[in-house]
Scaffold this active site. Structure first.
Site, PDB file in Angstrom:
ATOM      1  CG  ASN A 174      -1.738   1.205   1.395  1.00  0.00           C
ATOM      2  OD1 ASN A 174      -1.829   2.023   0.478  1.00  0.00           O
ATOM      3  ND2 ASN A 174      -2.357   1.359   2.557  1.00  0.00           N
ATOM      4  CD1 TRP A 175       3.596   1.027  -2.651  1.00  0.00           C
ATOM      5  CD2 TRP A 175       3.553   1.973  -4.675  1.00  0.00           C
ATOM      6  NE1 TRP A 175       4.329   0.233  -3.499  1.00  0.00           N
ATOM      7  CE2 TRP A 175       4.311   0.786  -4.753  1.00  0.00           C
ATOM      8  CE3 TRP A 175       3.389   2.730  -5.840  1.00  0.00           C
ATOM      9  CZ2 TRP A 175       4.904   0.355  -5.945  1.00  0.00           C
ATOM     10  CZ3 TRP A 175       3.971   2.306  -7.023  1.00  0.00           C
ATOM     11  CH2 TRP A 175       4.722   1.126  -7.072  1.00  0.00           C
TER      12      TRP A 175
ATOM     13  CD  GLU B  97      -2.839   5.259   6.886  1.00  0.00           C
ATOM     14  OE1 GLU B  97      -2.838   5.334   5.641  1.00  0.00           O
ATOM     15  OE2 GLU B  97      -1.875   4.799   7.536  1.00  0.00           O
TER      16      GLU B  97
ATOM     17  N   GLY C 224       2.327   1.875  10.740  1.00  0.00           N
ATOM     18  CA  GLY C 224       3.269   2.984  10.585  1.00  0.00           C
ATOM     19  C   GLY C 224       3.958   3.383  11.882  1.00  0.00           C
TER      20      GLY C 224
ATOM     21  CB  SER D 108       5.207  -2.087  11.939  1.00  0.00           C
ATOM     22  OG  SER D 108       4.718  -0.779  12.184  1.00  0.00           O
TER      23      SER D 108
ATOM     24  N   GLY E  25       2.736  -1.357   4.331  1.00  0.00           N
ATOM     25  CA  GLY E  25       2.785   0.068   4.025  1.00  0.00           C
ATOM     26  C   GLY E  25       4.212   0.518   3.767  1.00  0.00           C
TER      27      GLY E  25
HETATM   28  C1  PEP Z   1      -0.840  -0.112   6.088  1.00  0.00           C
HETATM   29  O1  PEP Z   1      -0.914   1.083   5.882  1.00  0.00           O
HETATM   30  O2  PEP Z   1      -1.734  -0.868   5.682  1.00  0.00           O
HETATM   31  C2  PEP Z   1       0.307  -0.598   6.856  1.00  0.00           C
HETATM   32  C3  PEP Z   1       0.261  -1.810   7.312  1.00  0.00           C
HETATM   33  O3  PEP Z   1       1.348   0.284   7.037  1.00  0.00           O
HETATM   34  P1  PEP Z   1       2.793  -0.066   7.711  1.00  0.00           P
HETATM   35  O4  PEP Z   1       3.280  -1.350   7.107  1.00  0.00           O
HETATM   36  O5  PEP Z   1       3.656   1.091   7.362  1.00  0.00           O
HETATM   37  O6  PEP Z   1       2.547  -0.216   9.166  1.00  0.00           O
END
Ligand code: PEP
Length: 267
Positions: free
Chosen positions: A10-11, A106, A183, A220, A241
């Site tokens: 997921n960019w 989000e 995140g 994460s 992410g």
């Molecule tokens: C996401 O936004 O779906 C996500 C899992 O982000 P991150 O890997 O940065 O925690």
């Protein structure tokens, strides 16, 4: 039959055209090597760029099992019409998109994507021939209060409870994303993730959506924790992410997922 393993990047609201093109090209180029012996539908890998860079990334994606899949980060709840700012399922299909991420925390937190809207988006996507990656997850306060399972079940039931058509049900993948892990660099432990995946799978089975649906984890995920999370059982891959913005990191996570898919292919 073994469940499909997924790695989806997921960019978010990142990358102008040139970096998006370069990243897609690097992922596409390294994908076959990262997949190793798993060159079929047992492992699916995709990325979700912004709406505006779907066309930039599309040439590096495709419909074949081993190719990179193109996803959208969201979709309108309506097919088309007077809905300023929205992008509908048919527009996404035309751009080469196979699936839409719906209900990301989000979107729920910042853009008012409440349960009813999420359900409408799920229905619109499925009716418009898009697969769905439905995100669910609790806040830290809800977990601390011991409400995390009830919160996730209520999100599942609101989004998926009304889908009657078995063919549509078969096109939903659930991503468990504890909000406190997104995140933040703080990952759910393999035990926490696996326990919630068990809860989700039981709900899916009891709601008639099938115990064979893939359930992904997000929060994460990095190359150094992917294998441990997969080893916990009940985790069928990841929504990634931050680490998906680096080709090497995403490909290393794909390699961990490929090893998992290969090891589970007989189960
Ligand atoms: C996401 O936004 O779906 C996500 C899992 O982000 P991150 O890997 O940065 O925690």
């Amino acid at each position: 039959m073994a469940r499909t393993t997924w790695v989806l990047g997921n960019w978010k609201q990142n990358l102008l055209r040139e970096p998006a093109r370069n990243l897609a090209a690097a992922i596409a180029e390294g994908l076959s090597a990262a997949r190793g012996e798993v060159q079929d539908e047992r492992l699916r890998v995709g990325v979700a760029p912004t709406f505006l860079t779907l066309d930039t990334v599309a040439p590096y994606t495709g419909e074949a099992a081993i190719q990179l899949r193109l996803l959208a980060q969201d979709v309108a709840a309506q097919e088309s019409g007077a809905f300023t700012g929205e992008v509908g399922p048919a527009m996404l299909r035309e751009a080469g998109v196979r699936a839409a991420i719906i209900g990301h925390s989000e979107r729920r937190a910042h853009f008012g994507d409440h349960d009813t809207l999420v359900a409408a988006k799920v229905h619109a996507a499925l009716a418009g021939d898009l697969d769905v990656v439905l995100c669910v997850g609790e806040t830290l306060a809800q977990r601390d209060e011991g409400e995390h399972e009830a919160v996730v079940i209520s999100q599942l039931s609101a989004a998926l409870g009304g889908i009657q058509d078995p063919a549509m049900r078969a096109r939903v993948v659930v991503a468990y994303e504890p909000i406190w892990a997104i995140g933040t660099g703080r990952t759910a432990t393999p035990e926490q993730a696996s326990a919630m995946h068990g809860v989700i799978r039981s709900w899916l089975a009891s709601a008639g959506l099938g115990a064979d649906r893939s359930v992904l984890y997000g929060g994460s995920v990095k190359p150094n924790n992917a294998a441990d999370l997969l080893a916990a059982g009940d985790i069928d891959g990841f929504l990634v992410g931050g680490a998906s913005l680096d080709a090497r990191s995403l490909l290393d996570i794909v390699s961990a997922a490929a090893a998992h898919a290969a090891a589970n292919s007989g189960s």
